[in-house]
Design a protein around this motif. Structure first.
Motif, PDB file in Angstrom:
ATOM      1  N   HIS A  88      58.948  78.907  12.169  1.00 54.16           N
ATOM      2  CA  HIS A  88      58.636  78.421  13.531  1.00 54.16           C
ATOM      3  C   HIS A  88      59.414  79.256  14.557  1.00 54.16           C
ATOM      4  CE1 HIS A  88      58.410  75.886  17.080  1.00 54.16           C
ATOM      5  NE2 HIS A  88      57.316  75.385  16.541  1.00 54.16           N
ATOM      6  N   GLU A  90      60.955  78.564  17.196  1.00 52.68           N
ATOM      7  CA  GLU A  90      62.269  78.073  17.634  1.00 52.68           C
ATOM      8  C   GLU A  90      63.343  78.382  16.597  1.00 52.68           C
ATOM      9  OE1 GLU A  90      61.026  74.096  18.582  1.00 52.68           O
ATOM     10  OE2 GLU A  90      59.923  74.880  20.295  1.00 52.68           O
ATOM     11  N   GLU A 157      50.956  80.823  16.803  1.00 53.31           N
ATOM     12  CA  GLU A 157      51.505  80.127  17.968  1.00 53.31           C
ATOM     13  C   GLU A 157      52.154  81.139  18.917  1.00 53.31           C
ATOM     14  OE1 GLU A 157      52.651  75.858  16.901  1.00 53.31           O
ATOM     15  OE2 GLU A 157      54.219  77.095  16.040  1.00 53.31           O
ATOM     16  N   ILE A 162      54.149  77.883  23.751  1.00 54.23           N
ATOM     17  CA  ILE A 162      54.781  76.715  23.112  1.00 54.23           C
ATOM     18  C   ILE A 162      55.606  75.928  24.126  1.00 54.23           C
ATOM     19  CG2 ILE A 162      56.493  75.990  21.393  1.00 54.23           C
ATOM     20  CD1 ILE A 162      55.546  78.186  19.587  1.00 54.23           C
ATOM     21  N   GLY A 191      48.569  76.948  17.593  1.00 54.04           N
ATOM     22  CA  GLY A 191      49.559  76.056  18.208  1.00 54.04           C
ATOM     23  C   GLY A 191      50.029  76.638  19.522  1.00 54.04           C
ATOM     24  N   GLY A 192      50.342  75.759  20.489  1.00 49.73           N
ATOM     25  CA  GLY A 192      50.814  76.200  21.798  1.00 49.73           C
ATOM     26  C   GLY A 192      50.138  75.387  22.870  1.00 49.73           C
ATOM     27  N   SER A 193      50.839  74.283  23.263  1.00 49.96           N
ATOM     28  CA  SER A 193      50.348  73.410  24.340  1.00 49.96           C
ATOM     29  C   SER A 193      48.972  72.810  24.058  1.00 49.96           C
ATOM     30  CB  SER A 193      50.371  74.140  25.683  1.00 49.96           C
ATOM     31  OG  SER A 193      51.705  74.476  26.014  1.00 49.96           O
TER      32      SER A 193
HETATM   33  C1  PEP Z   1      55.134  73.880  18.354  1.00 49.74           C
HETATM   34  O1  PEP Z   1      56.329  73.712  18.558  1.00 49.74           O
HETATM   35  O2  PEP Z   1      54.741  74.244  17.226  1.00 49.74           O
HETATM   36  C2  PEP Z   1      54.207  73.640  19.448  1.00 49.74           C
HETATM   37  C3  PEP Z   1      52.991  74.082  19.323  1.00 49.74           C
HETATM   38  O3  PEP Z   1      54.690  72.994  20.539  1.00 49.74           O
HETATM   39  P1  PEP Z   1      53.831  72.506  21.822  1.00 49.74           P
HETATM   40  O4  PEP Z   1      52.606  71.819  21.309  1.00 49.74           O
HETATM   41  O5  PEP Z   1      54.742  71.592  22.570  1.00 49.74           O
HETATM   42  O6  PEP Z   1      53.478  73.733  22.587  1.00 49.74           O
END
Ligand code: PEP
Length: 235
Positions: A88, A90, A157, A162, A191-193
Motif C-alpha cells: 500500500h 502509505e 491506486e 488516495i 483505488g483512490g477516492s
Molecule cells: C486506499 O487507501 O487504499 C484508498 C483508496 O483510500 P481512499 O479511498 O480514501 O482514497
C-alpha cells in the motif's frame, strides 16, 4: 467483482465487530466478493459467508521472531487470516517500505498460499509525465512479483488520488488497467477516492474488476451502499 475496505488506522475492536457483523449480514447472499482490512488490533475470528474475507493490512515476513512492534504470520494464522494487503502506498511512503521489502512480503505470503492484494500506483510527479511514464513506474513496482500467482489481485491506486477526494479520470483508469491487463491475467482493482457517488461508473469500466476503498468505506452504511451498487452492476 471485489469490493474491499481498508480501515487504515481507524476503528476499534468493538466498532470493527459491529461493522463486520452488519456487512456480513447484508452481503451474505450476494455475488459480490467483499474484503475488510481492519487494524491488526481488531483482527478476530468472524463467522462469515464464503464471499466475505477479513484480511490484514500489514505483516512482517516471518512466521514469528524478534521484530518488535510487528505482527508475524503465526499471529495472523490464529485468526485464520487468508487475505493480505501488500505494498500500500502509505506503507511505501510513510513507513518507508522499499520495493525489496515489499517483494519479500509478497514471496512470503505466496509461499503461505494466501490471497494478496498487491498495491501499485504513481505519485503526482510521475502522473504529470504522461501515461508512458505511469506504466513504466508501475512495471518497476511489479518487478520480481510472480504475476501468475493464482491468488494475486492487483490494486492500481494513483497516490495523488488516495484520500484526496479526487479520483482519477475514468478514461485514464481504463487506459492504465487495460494496459496492465494485456500482461496480467489476474483481477485488477482501482483505488483512490472511490465513493458511493462514483463507484458505479468505475465498476462499469471494461478492465476494472473491483475497487479498494479507504475513507468512504469507514462508515458502515456507506460501505453497504457501495456493496449494494456493485451488486446491481452485476445484474
Ligand atoms: C486506499 O487507501 O487504499 C484508498 C483508496 O483510500 P481512499 O479511498 O480514501 O482514497
Amino acid at each position: 467483482m471485489i469490493i474491499a475496505s481498508n480501515f487504515k488506522t481507524n476503528h476499534t475492536r468493538k466498532s470493527t465487530r459491529e461493522f463486520v457483523s452488519k456487512v456480513a449480514d447484508f452481503a451474505k447472499n450476494l455475488s459480490v466478493d467483499v474484503r475488510i482490512y481492519p487494524p491488526s488490533s481488531a483482527l478476530d475470528c468472524f463467522d462469515l459467508s464464503k464471499n466475505i474475507k477479513i484480511g490484514a493490512q500489514n505483516f512482517y515476513p516471518a512466521q514469528y521472531g524478534s521484530f518488535t512492534g510487528e505482527i508475524g504470520f503465526e499471529q495472523l494464522e490464529e485468526f485464520k487470516i487468508d487475505s493480505l494487503l501488500v505494498g500500500h502506498s502509505e506503507r511505501r511512503s510513510i513507513l518507508g517500505e522499499s520495493n525489496e521489502l515489499i517483494k519479500e512480503k509478497f514471496d512470503f505470503a505466496k509461499a503461505k498460499n494466501v490471497e494478496i492484494i498487491f498495491c501499485i500506483g504513481e505519485p503526482q510527479t510521475v502522473w504529470a509525465g504522461g501515461s508512458l511514464a505511469v506504466l513504466d513506474y508501475l512495471w518497476n513496482q511489479l518487478e520480481g512479483i510472480d504475476l501468475k500467482y493464482e491468488k494475486l489481485i492487483i490494486a492500481y491506486e494513483p497516490v495523488w488520488a488516495i484520500g484526496t477526494g479526487r479520483s482519477a479520470p475514468l478514461e485514464e483508469i481504463e487506459n492504465t488497467l487495460s494496459f496492465l491487463k494485456e500482461d496480467i491475467d489476474r483481477p485488477l482493482l482501482y483505488g483512490g477516492s472511490v465513493k458511493a457517488e462514483n463507484i458505479a461508473e468505475i465498476l462499469r469500466l471494461k478492465s476494472c474488476d473491483g475497487v479498494l476503498v479507504g475513507s468512504a468505506s469507514w462508515n458502515v452504511e456507506n460501505f453497504i451502499e457501495m456493496i449494494k451498487i456493485a451488486n446491481e452492476e452485476l445484474k
